[in-house]
Design a protein around this motif. Structure first.
Motif, PDB file in Angstrom:
ATOM      1  N   GLY A 179       0.814  -1.214   0.000  1.00 47.12           N
ATOM      2  CA  GLY A 179       0.000   0.000   0.000  1.00 47.12           C
ATOM      3  C   GLY A 179       0.841   1.254   0.000  1.00 47.12           C
ATOM      4  N   SER A 180       1.989   1.208   0.668  1.00 39.92           N
ATOM      5  CA  SER A 180       2.869   2.369   0.719  1.00 39.92           C
ATOM      6  C   SER A 180       3.353   2.769  -0.664  1.00 39.92           C
ATOM      7  CB  SER A 180       4.070   2.072   1.633  1.00 39.92           C
ATOM      8  OG  SER A 180       4.689   0.853   1.263  1.00 39.92           O
ATOM      9  N   VAL A 181       3.620   1.801  -1.525  1.00 35.77           N
ATOM     10  CA  VAL A 181       4.056   2.087  -2.893  1.00 35.77           C
ATOM     11  C   VAL A 181       2.853   2.477  -3.754  1.00 35.77           C
ATOM     12  CG1 VAL A 181       5.230   1.172  -4.919  1.00 35.77           C
ATOM     13  CG2 VAL A 181       5.973   0.483  -2.635  1.00 35.77           C
ATOM     14  N   LEU A 182       1.760   1.786  -3.571  1.00 35.54           N
ATOM     15  CA  LEU A 182       0.545   2.062  -4.339  1.00 35.54           C
ATOM     16  C   LEU A 182       0.043   3.486  -4.110  1.00 35.54           C
ATOM     17  CD1 LEU A 182      -1.658   0.952  -6.209  1.00 35.54           C
ATOM     18  CD2 LEU A 182      -2.771  -0.024  -4.188  1.00 35.54           C
ATOM     19  N   SER A 183       0.358   4.047  -2.952  1.00 34.84           N
ATOM     20  CA  SER A 183      -0.132   5.395  -2.626  1.00 34.84           C
ATOM     21  C   SER A 183       0.428   6.467  -3.559  1.00 34.84           C
ATOM     22  CB  SER A 183       0.216   5.748  -1.181  1.00 34.84           C
ATOM     23  OG  SER A 183       1.615   5.906  -1.007  1.00 34.84           O
ATOM     24  N   THR A 184       1.480   6.142  -4.313  1.00 36.07           N
ATOM     25  CA  THR A 184       2.017   7.127  -5.255  1.00 36.07           C
ATOM     26  C   THR A 184       1.066   7.372  -6.418  1.00 36.07           C
ATOM     27  OG1 THR A 184       3.245   5.409  -6.462  1.00 36.07           O
ATOM     28  CG2 THR A 184       4.392   6.545  -4.673  1.00 36.07           C
TER      29      THR A 184
ATOM     30  N   ALA B  90      -2.450   6.062  -6.056  1.00 34.11           N
ATOM     31  CA  ALA B  90      -3.763   6.081  -5.401  1.00 34.11           C
ATOM     32  C   ALA B  90      -3.541   6.585  -3.980  1.00 34.11           C
ATOM     33  CB  ALA B  90      -4.396   4.692  -5.405  1.00 34.11           C
ATOM     34  N   PRO B  91      -3.491   7.897  -3.778  1.00 35.04           N
ATOM     35  CA  PRO B  91      -3.063   8.461  -2.499  1.00 35.04           C
ATOM     36  C   PRO B  91      -3.785   7.919  -1.274  1.00 35.04           C
ATOM     37  CG  PRO B  91      -3.194  10.184  -4.153  1.00 35.04           C
ATOM     38  CD  PRO B  91      -3.761   8.944  -4.793  1.00 35.04           C
ATOM     39  N   LEU B  92      -5.057   7.564  -1.392  1.00 31.49           N
ATOM     40  CA  LEU B  92      -5.795   7.108  -0.213  1.00 31.49           C
ATOM     41  C   LEU B  92      -5.261   5.779   0.320  1.00 31.49           C
ATOM     42  CD1 LEU B  92      -8.031   7.836   1.746  1.00 31.49           C
ATOM     43  CD2 LEU B  92      -9.650   6.621   0.276  1.00 31.49           C
ATOM     44  N   ALA B  93      -4.546   5.011  -0.507  1.00 29.24           N
ATOM     45  CA  ALA B  93      -3.927   3.782   0.004  1.00 29.24           C
ATOM     46  C   ALA B  93      -2.981   4.084   1.156  1.00 29.24           C
ATOM     47  CB  ALA B  93      -3.189   3.051  -1.118  1.00 29.24           C
TER      48      ALA B  93
ATOM     49  N   GLN C 134     -10.823   4.177  -4.562  1.00 31.32           N
ATOM     50  CA  GLN C 134      -9.858   5.088  -5.186  1.00 31.32           C
ATOM     51  C   GLN C 134      -8.828   4.333  -6.015  1.00 31.32           C
ATOM     52  OE1 GLN C 134      -6.423   7.797  -3.601  1.00 31.32           O
ATOM     53  NE2 GLN C 134      -8.334   8.922  -3.371  1.00 31.32           N
ATOM     54  N   ILE C 135      -8.383   3.164  -5.533  1.00 31.82           N
ATOM     55  CA  ILE C 135      -7.426   2.377  -6.310  1.00 31.82           C
ATOM     56  C   ILE C 135      -7.997   2.074  -7.693  1.00 31.82           C
ATOM     57  CG2 ILE C 135      -6.304   0.119  -6.502  1.00 31.82           C
ATOM     58  CD1 ILE C 135      -6.059   0.134  -3.427  1.00 31.82           C
ATOM     59  N   GLU C 136      -9.278   1.736  -7.745  1.00 33.14           N
ATOM     60  CA  GLU C 136      -9.865   1.318  -9.013  1.00 33.14           C
ATOM     61  C   GLU C 136     -10.049   2.481  -9.983  1.00 33.14           C
ATOM     62  OE1 GLU C 136     -13.174  -1.277  -8.228  1.00 33.14           O
ATOM     63  OE2 GLU C 136     -11.826  -2.838  -7.470  1.00 33.14           O
ATOM     64  N   LYS C 137      -9.907   3.704  -9.510  1.00 27.66           N
ATOM     65  CA  LYS C 137      -9.919   4.856 -10.406  1.00 27.66           C
ATOM     66  C   LYS C 137      -8.623   4.949 -11.214  1.00 27.66           C
ATOM     67  CE  LYS C 137     -13.085   7.653  -7.605  1.00 27.66           C
ATOM     68  NZ  LYS C 137     -13.247   8.891  -6.772  1.00 27.66           N
ATOM     69  N   THR C 138      -7.579   4.206 -10.788  1.00 27.71           N
ATOM     70  CA  THR C 138      -6.308   4.231 -11.530  1.00 27.71           C
ATOM     71  C   THR C 138      -6.329   3.316 -12.739  1.00 27.71           C
ATOM     72  OG1 THR C 138      -5.255   2.386 -10.336  1.00 27.71           O
ATOM     73  CG2 THR C 138      -5.129   4.584  -9.320  1.00 27.71           C
ATOM     74  N   GLY C 139      -7.344   2.456 -12.839  1.00 23.91           N
ATOM     75  CA  GLY C 139      -7.417   1.500 -13.936  1.00 23.91           C
ATOM     76  C   GLY C 139      -7.192   0.075 -13.503  1.00 23.91           C
ATOM     77  N   ALA C 140      -6.574  -0.117 -12.333  1.00 19.23           N
ATOM     78  CA  ALA C 140      -6.393  -1.466 -11.796  1.00 19.23           C
ATOM     79  C   ALA C 140      -7.583  -1.822 -10.921  1.00 19.23           C
ATOM     80  CB  ALA C 140      -5.105  -1.549 -10.993  1.00 19.23           C
ATOM     81  N   LEU C 141      -7.818  -3.116 -10.739  1.00 17.52           N
ATOM     82  CA  LEU C 141      -8.904  -3.599  -9.892  1.00 17.52           C
ATOM     83  C   LEU C 141      -8.331  -4.263  -8.648  1.00 17.52           C
ATOM     84  CD1 LEU C 141     -11.191  -5.273 -12.595  1.00 17.52           C
ATOM     85  CD2 LEU C 141     -11.437  -2.995 -11.592  1.00 17.52           C
TER      86      LEU C 141
END
Length: 351
Positions: free
Chosen positions: A111-116, A118-121, A151-158
């Motif tokens: 999640g720490s990397v994903l936050s770059t 998807a900030p809410l992660a 919010q993650i799914e707004k990046t295109g990934a599920l």
């Protein structure tokens, strides 16, 4: 070739061979990392790639490897997932690009990397927020986890499975123990590529540097940084004990693993295969949580035997330092009032 079928390729190395040389789960839970066959007698209808950036001996790799085999079996061979752990297909930041572009079909990412992207992660990484795993899973399997997934799914990934456990993190150092915020003054500490980690350590007076995990050992070995922070599982798996001397038991941040799917790849699957993937990846995440709990009860003694000295940290002093520096106020504003309230509903008021 249909859009959803991808050409076969062979992983750079065999996970099972690596684990046979070194067992992370000694004294706790011994589970071999299974190898994925890459040349079946008859090609699968769906041939997908699953990647991670985690070291081979991390429990998440064991469980994801098993899940890939179960998916192949449960699908009657219609779906084959080839597994590429340990940054074989690139660093964490490379893999984040690939999961959105379709370079890989599934990805386990911190999640720490994903936050770059998807900030809410990063709200799971609020410093000294979670007191224990009871609070962690209540939040991540509940309303806060749902908000993050949206919010993650707004990046295109599920988000294709429940979150797994990247553990509570501890500070390590090579020259001196870290017991209070004063010990971090000017301290060069490696952090993941994550804004909230950088903010936390700057608020405590340190000098954080973002470095991908696959470059961490060398950075410590060459004294590019004085120390780092990670969970005990990662400290052991990455052999951090070879280049560090002290571990301060801060539990300063808890970090999740998210199992993601490329939207196009997942949507190409028929409903019955989607259900199999969801079921088996959820199982992998839940089993990995249990593995990590067991490991955390044994790893301290193992790391002491390998030369690390454990120190007791003044957690309340660190939390007060963050509050005085305006850390909680800053991130409440960045994450938004509704999201912050979802966090505080589980952990209590943060100020």
């Amino acid at each position: 070739m249909p859009d959803h079928q991808k050409p076969s390729s062979t992983p750079a190395s065999s996970p099972s061979a690596t684990l046979s040389r070194r067992s992370l789960l000694a004294g706790a839970v011994a589970i071999p990392l299974v190898a994925i066959r890459t040349r079946p007698a008859r090609a699968a209808e769906f041939e997908y790639k699953l990647a991670t950036g985690q070291s081979l001996t991390q429990p998440i790799n064991t469980r994801l490897g098993e899940a890939a085999l179960r998916i192949k079996e449960a699908s009657g061979g219609r779906m084959e997932i080839r597994f590429f752990p340990a940054s074989q297909l690139g660093s964490d930041t490379d893999l984040l690009t690939q999961i959105r572009s379709g370079g890989v079909d599934f990805l386990n990412i911190a999640g720490s990397v994903l936050s770059t992207v998807a900030p809410l992660a990063g709200i799971a990484n609020v410093g000294f927020a979670f007191a224990d795993y009871g609070q962690v899973w209540k939040a991540m399997d509940g309303d806060l986890g749902k908000l993050i997934a949206t919010q993650i799914e707004k990046t295109g990934a599920l988000v294709v499975a429940k979150p797994a456990d990247n553990t509570f993190r501890q500070i390590t150092s090579s020259a001196k123990p870290i017991r209070t915020p004063a010990d971090l003054a000017g301290y060069r500490i490696r952090v993941p590529v994550s804004p909230i980690f950088t903010s936390l350590f700057k608020s405590l007076g340190a000098s954080p540097t973002s470095i991908n995990f696959n470059e961490l050992y060398t950075a410590l070995q060459t004294r590019l940084v004085d120390g780092q922070e990670n969970g005990l599982v990662t400290i052991e798996a990455g052999k951090i004990y070879e280049v560090q001397k002290y571990v301060s038991e801060t539990n300063h941040i808890w970090d999740p693993f998210f199992i993601l799917g490329n939207r196009r790849s997942v949507n190409a699957l028929p409903d019955d295969l989607k259900a199999i993937v969801k079921r088996e990846l959820d199982r992998a995440a839940l089993e990995q949580r249990d593995d990590t709990t067991k490991l955390n009860t044994t790893l301290k003694d193992q790391l002491i035997a390998k030369g690390l000295t454990f120190e007791t940290a003044d957690k309340e002093a660190f939390r007060k330092g963050l509050s005085a520096a305006g850390f909680y106020k800053e991130w409440r504003g960045k994450f938004g009032e509704d999201n912050w309230k979802a966090l505080e509903a589980v952990v209590g008021a943060l100020a």
